[in-house]
Design a protein around this motif. Structure first.
Motif, PDB file in Angstrom:
ATOM      1  N   GLN A 105     -12.821   6.983  -2.153  1.00  0.00           N
ATOM      2  CA  GLN A 105     -13.628   6.064  -2.310  1.00  0.00           C
ATOM      3  C   GLN A 105     -14.611   6.081  -0.871  1.00  0.00           C
ATOM      4  O   GLN A 105     -15.908   5.906  -0.927  1.00  0.00           O
ATOM      5  CB  GLN A 105     -13.487   4.765  -2.559  1.00  0.00           C
ATOM      6  N   ALA A 106     -13.950   6.149   0.226  1.00  0.00           N
ATOM      7  CA  ALA A 106     -14.564   6.163   1.524  1.00  0.00           C
ATOM      8  C   ALA A 106     -15.377   7.301   1.607  1.00  0.00           C
ATOM      9  O   ALA A 106     -16.649   7.141   2.296  1.00  0.00           O
ATOM     10  CB  ALA A 106     -13.649   5.990   2.576  1.00  0.00           C
ATOM     11  N   THR A 107     -15.109   8.556   1.293  1.00  0.00           N
ATOM     12  CA  THR A 107     -15.911   9.693   1.382  1.00  0.00           C
ATOM     13  C   THR A 107     -17.154   9.360   0.383  1.00  0.00           C
ATOM     14  O   THR A 107     -18.185  10.266   0.710  1.00  0.00           O
ATOM     15  CB  THR A 107     -15.141  10.873   1.278  1.00  0.00           C
ATOM     16  N   ALA A 108     -16.942   8.722  -0.603  1.00  0.00           N
ATOM     17  CA  ALA A 108     -18.288   8.782  -1.670  1.00  0.00           C
ATOM     18  C   ALA A 108     -18.996   7.325  -1.140  1.00  0.00           C
ATOM     19  O   ALA A 108     -20.083   7.221  -1.648  1.00  0.00           O
ATOM     20  CB  ALA A 108     -17.748   8.194  -2.939  1.00  0.00           C
ATOM     21  N   GLY A 109     -18.795   6.849   0.113  1.00  0.00           N
ATOM     22  CA  GLY A 109     -19.628   5.805   0.644  1.00  0.00           C
ATOM     23  C   GLY A 109     -19.050   4.366   0.408  1.00  0.00           C
ATOM     24  O   GLY A 109     -19.882   3.520   0.729  1.00  0.00           O
ATOM     25  N   GLU A 110     -18.097   4.088  -0.491  1.00  0.00           N
ATOM     26  CA  GLU A 110     -17.696   2.922  -0.703  1.00  0.00           C
ATOM     27  C   GLU A 110     -16.833   2.221   0.245  1.00  0.00           C
ATOM     28  O   GLU A 110     -15.694   2.794   0.475  1.00  0.00           O
ATOM     29  CB  GLU A 110     -16.892   2.800  -1.881  1.00  0.00           C
ATOM     30  N   THR A 111     -17.594   1.293   0.923  1.00  0.00           N
ATOM     31  CA  THR A 111     -16.474   0.871   1.930  1.00  0.00           C
ATOM     32  C   THR A 111     -16.013  -0.866   1.724  1.00  0.00           C
ATOM     33  O   THR A 111     -17.262  -1.504   0.897  1.00  0.00           O
ATOM     34  CB  THR A 111     -17.338   0.860   3.201  1.00  0.00           C
ATOM     35  N   PRO A 112     -15.103  -1.288   2.280  1.00  0.00           N
ATOM     36  CA  PRO A 112     -14.855  -2.610   1.944  1.00  0.00           C
ATOM     37  C   PRO A 112     -16.012  -3.742   2.455  1.00  0.00           C
ATOM     38  O   PRO A 112     -16.284  -4.760   1.984  1.00  0.00           O
ATOM     39  CB  PRO A 112     -13.692  -3.122   2.253  1.00  0.00           C
ATOM     40  N   ILE A 133       0.884  -1.250   0.082  1.00  0.00           N
ATOM     41  CA  ILE A 133       0.147   0.001   0.060  1.00  0.00           C
ATOM     42  C   ILE A 133       1.061   1.298  -0.041  1.00  0.00           C
ATOM     43  O   ILE A 133       1.782   1.522   0.682  1.00  0.00           O
ATOM     44  CB  ILE A 133      -1.000   0.005   0.974  1.00  0.00           C
ATOM     45  N   ASP A 134       0.707   1.969  -1.029  1.00  0.00           N
ATOM     46  CA  ASP A 134       1.639   3.339  -1.039  1.00  0.00           C
ATOM     47  C   ASP A 134       0.586   4.614  -0.738  1.00  0.00           C
ATOM     48  O   ASP A 134      -0.588   4.443  -0.864  1.00  0.00           O
ATOM     49  CB  ASP A 134       2.377   3.518  -2.310  1.00  0.00           C
ATOM     50  N   PRO A 135       1.167   6.036  -0.895  1.00  0.00           N
ATOM     51  CA  PRO A 135       0.259   7.036  -0.675  1.00  0.00           C
ATOM     52  C   PRO A 135      -0.643   7.236  -1.737  1.00  0.00           C
ATOM     53  O   PRO A 135      -1.811   7.617  -1.160  1.00  0.00           O
ATOM     54  CB  PRO A 135       1.323   8.058  -0.485  1.00  0.00           C
ATOM     55  N   GLU A 136      -0.506   6.890  -2.680  1.00  0.00           N
ATOM     56  CA  GLU A 136      -1.198   6.983  -3.891  1.00  0.00           C
ATOM     57  C   GLU A 136      -2.692   6.134  -3.850  1.00  0.00           C
ATOM     58  O   GLU A 136      -3.740   6.752  -3.737  1.00  0.00           O
ATOM     59  CB  GLU A 136      -1.000   6.740  -5.240  1.00  0.00           C
ATOM     60  N   HIS A 137      -2.429   5.025  -3.173  1.00  0.00           N
ATOM     61  CA  HIS A 137      -3.697   3.790  -2.883  1.00  0.00           C
ATOM     62  C   HIS A 137      -4.458   4.617  -1.766  1.00  0.00           C
ATOM     63  O   HIS A 137      -5.581   4.668  -1.665  1.00  0.00           O
ATOM     64  CB  HIS A 137      -2.988   2.443  -2.302  1.00  0.00           C
ATOM     65  N   ARG A 155      -7.455  -3.367  -1.194  1.00  0.00           N
ATOM     66  CA  ARG A 155      -7.917  -3.881  -2.426  1.00  0.00           C
ATOM     67  C   ARG A 155      -7.423  -3.262  -3.667  1.00  0.00           C
ATOM     68  O   ARG A 155      -7.178  -3.691  -4.755  1.00  0.00           O
ATOM     69  CB  ARG A 155      -9.596  -3.659  -2.207  1.00  0.00           C
ATOM     70  N   LEU A 156      -7.196  -1.877  -3.620  1.00  0.00           N
ATOM     71  CA  LEU A 156      -6.856  -1.146  -4.809  1.00  0.00           C
ATOM     72  C   LEU A 156      -5.187  -1.650  -4.841  1.00  0.00           C
ATOM     73  O   LEU A 156      -4.790  -2.090  -6.239  1.00  0.00           O
ATOM     74  CB  LEU A 156      -6.553   0.126  -4.683  1.00  0.00           C
ATOM     75  N   ALA A 157      -4.499  -2.050  -3.843  1.00  0.00           N
ATOM     76  CA  ALA A 157      -2.986  -2.419  -3.924  1.00  0.00           C
ATOM     77  C   ALA A 157      -2.862  -3.883  -4.483  1.00  0.00           C
ATOM     78  O   ALA A 157      -2.048  -4.168  -5.250  1.00  0.00           O
ATOM     79  CB  ALA A 157      -2.171  -1.968  -2.811  1.00  0.00           C
ATOM     80  N   THR A 158      -3.387  -4.900  -3.845  1.00  0.00           N
ATOM     81  CA  THR A 158      -3.325  -6.142  -4.214  1.00  0.00           C
ATOM     82  C   THR A 158      -4.453  -6.954  -4.578  1.00  0.00           C
ATOM     83  O   THR A 158      -4.322  -7.968  -5.009  1.00  0.00           O
ATOM     84  CB  THR A 158      -2.750  -6.625  -2.934  1.00  0.00           C
ATOM     85  N   GLY A 159      -5.701  -6.424  -4.378  1.00  0.00           N
ATOM     86  CA  GLY A 159      -6.855  -7.060  -4.539  1.00  0.00           C
ATOM     87  C   GLY A 159      -7.296  -8.033  -3.516  1.00  0.00           C
ATOM     88  O   GLY A 159      -8.349  -8.661  -3.563  1.00  0.00           O
ATOM     89  N   ARG A 160      -6.429  -8.018  -2.309  1.00  0.00           N
ATOM     90  CA  ARG A 160      -7.065  -8.680  -1.126  1.00  0.00           C
ATOM     91  C   ARG A 160      -7.181  -7.936  -0.059  1.00  0.00           C
ATOM     92  O   ARG A 160      -7.275  -6.866  -0.074  1.00  0.00           O
ATOM     93  CB  ARG A 160      -5.429  -9.448  -0.767  1.00  0.00           C
ATOM     94  N   VAL A 208     -11.240   1.366   7.374  1.00  0.00           N
ATOM     95  CA  VAL A 208     -11.778   1.354   6.239  1.00  0.00           C
ATOM     96  C   VAL A 208     -11.083   1.888   5.136  1.00  0.00           C
ATOM     97  O   VAL A 208     -11.262   1.474   4.017  1.00  0.00           O
ATOM     98  CB  VAL A 208     -13.120   2.249   6.329  1.00  0.00           C
ATOM     99  N   VAL A 209     -10.437   2.935   5.475  1.00  0.00           N
ATOM    100  CA  VAL A 209      -9.380   3.477   4.674  1.00  0.00           C
ATOM    101  C   VAL A 209      -8.309   2.384   4.074  1.00  0.00           C
ATOM    102  O   VAL A 209      -7.982   2.300   2.919  1.00  0.00           O
ATOM    103  CB  VAL A 209      -8.689   4.735   4.804  1.00  0.00           C
ATOM    104  N   VAL A 210      -7.693   1.751   4.977  1.00  0.00           N
ATOM    105  CA  VAL A 210      -6.649   0.693   4.804  1.00  0.00           C
ATOM    106  C   VAL A 210      -7.445  -0.578   3.978  1.00  0.00           C
ATOM    107  O   VAL A 210      -6.675  -1.061   3.209  1.00  0.00           O
ATOM    108  CB  VAL A 210      -6.121   0.337   6.159  1.00  0.00           C
ATOM    109  N   GLY A 211      -8.410  -0.770   4.589  1.00  0.00           N
ATOM    110  CA  GLY A 211      -9.091  -1.737   3.790  1.00  0.00           C
ATOM    111  C   GLY A 211      -9.528  -1.645   2.201  1.00  0.00           C
ATOM    112  O   GLY A 211      -9.211  -2.369   1.320  1.00  0.00           O
ATOM    113  N   ILE A 212      -9.821  -0.491   1.963  1.00  0.00           N
ATOM    114  CA  ILE A 212     -10.323  -0.028   0.395  1.00  0.00           C
ATOM    115  C   ILE A 212      -8.591   0.077  -0.278  1.00  0.00           C
ATOM    116  O   ILE A 212      -8.343  -0.465  -1.319  1.00  0.00           O
ATOM    117  CB  ILE A 212     -10.816   1.196   0.497  1.00  0.00           C
ATOM    118  N   ALA A 213      -7.773   0.508   0.575  1.00  0.00           N
ATOM    119  CA  ALA A 213      -6.216   0.578  -0.096  1.00  0.00           C
ATOM    120  C   ALA A 213      -6.126  -0.723  -0.367  1.00  0.00           C
ATOM    121  O   ALA A 213      -5.085  -0.835  -1.433  1.00  0.00           O
ATOM    122  CB  ALA A 213      -5.518   1.508   0.738  1.00  0.00           C
TER     123      ALA A 213
END
Length: 356
Positions: free
Chosen positions: A166-173, A155-159, A202-207, A195-200
């Motif tokens: 996504q979190a502020t748009a209501g998209e949570t893992p 997970i990097d700063p861009e993720h 998924r963006l970084a690794t799909g896991r 929530v932020v780390v959970g979404i990140a």
């Protein structure tokens, strides 16, 4: 994969490495023994052990390089700390050379002292057969939760920046357990750290990573990951003065009585935005340049730390139309050197009829 170095009796040391093919990534030391967040406290003894084991196994060190995030974009020959005839010396001499060159790397020209001898480095091991197991050969123990470690390390700063959008748009893992801390954004909005780390993740690794019923230690890991990317993590309910930024006298005159301009400067100078934008550009181009005058500060001054003079500026977002709920995209900002950034702000003030 993440491993821990074992001593000659089989006991684990506080020293962590990643194995990537025939290369070891040896993590830096940080903090003092007994202090919160201290890590890799057995750096020196573990590095000595690894160099000895490489030699005893009949293999050789092919090279060593500084591998910290700040300089990884540089070509390897510019961050090499073990090469040439040094590769033929014994483990003891190799350790001395590595320590000395780590300390000197990044030190301003002419400075007689300073610098760290315990940086993050990458070591290449030569002469390995395809069937040989490097972790077993060097006495490394796979860490429990290595998959989670690998996920968090990806997970990097861009993720994290995109995850916040996504979190502020209501998209949570998925539903997360109640949190006792919040991530606080430049405009004062608060978000659940897991929530932020959970979404990140998924963006970084799909896991997925755990976001509910997590331990206090894992929660602290999430907080440190966010803080390292420039975000404020604070106890829930804490009253903070969010987003204070240093202002020049010209900026103070410019923003007086104009709350949208205050919000503009807070967002523009938020560390999370700057680190995400810079990481994105480094990943794409390998270096930071001013988008107005073309200055490459690392090349111009010959120091990796010179990249600090590159700043983030809002280029596309119309200040007068910024609302409290608006979210800055990385495409809305550009990188400018400190001089050009000051000039652009002066031009903006002139356009609004304010004197310099």
């Amino acid at each position: 994969m993440a491993y821990r170095v074992l001593d000659d009796t089989g006991e684990p040391l506080d020293a962590h490495v990643d194995v990537e093919g025939a290369e070891l990534v040896f993590h830096s030391r940080g903090g003092k023994r007994g202090a919160p967040g201290a890590r890799n406290l057995d750096y020196g003894p573990a590095l000595r052990i690894l160099l000895k084991r490489i030699a005893r196994s009949g293999h050789v060190v092919e090279g060593a390089w500084i591998d910290s995030d700040e300089v990884r974009h540089l070509p390897r020959d510019q961050r090499s700390i073990l090469n040439g005839t040094d590769l033929d010396s014994g483990p003891r001499d190799q350790f001395k050379v590595l320590s000395s060159r780590m300390q000197a790397f990044g030190r301003p020209a002419g400075a007689p002292y300073g610098g760290s001898r315990v940086k993050k480095i990458r070591i290449g091991v030569g002469g390995l057969a395809a069937s040989e197991d490097l972790p077993r050969l060097l006495g490394l123990e796979g860490e429990a939760g290595a998959d989670l470690e690998d996920t968090l390390a990806a997970i990097d700063p861009e993720h994290l920046w995109n995850a916040i959008h996504q979190a502020t748009a209501g998209e949570t893992p998925r539903e997360a357990s109640p949190a006792d801390h919040d991530v606080i954004l430049a405009d004062g909005m608060r978000i659940h750290p897991a929530v932020v780390v959970g979404i990140a993740s998924r963006l970084a690794t799909g896991r997925e990573v755990p976001v509910e019923n997590i331990s206090k230690e894992l929660s602290r890991r999430y907080h440190r990951l966010l803080e390292a990317a420039g975000y404020e993590v604070a106890p829930k309910g804490a009253t903070l003065q969010v987003g204070d930024v240093p202002l020049s006298s010209e900026d103070r005159e410019w923003i007086e009585g104009r709350p949208v301009l205050v919000l503009h400067l807070k967002r523009e100078r938020a560390p999370g935005l700057a680190r995400a934008k810079k990481h994105s550009v480094l990943k794409l181009h390998g270096r930071l340049r001013c988008e107005r005058c073309g200055l490459d500060p690392v090349e111009a001054f010959g120091l990796p730390s010179a990249a600090a003079c590159i700043e983030v500026h809002h280029s596309r977002l119309e200040i007068g139309r910024m609302g409290d709920g608006a979210r800055t995209m990385l495409s809305d900002v550009q990188l400018l050197c400190a001089n050009c950034h000051r000039i652009v702000h002066a031009m903006m003030r002139e356009q609004q009829g304010l004197s310099l």
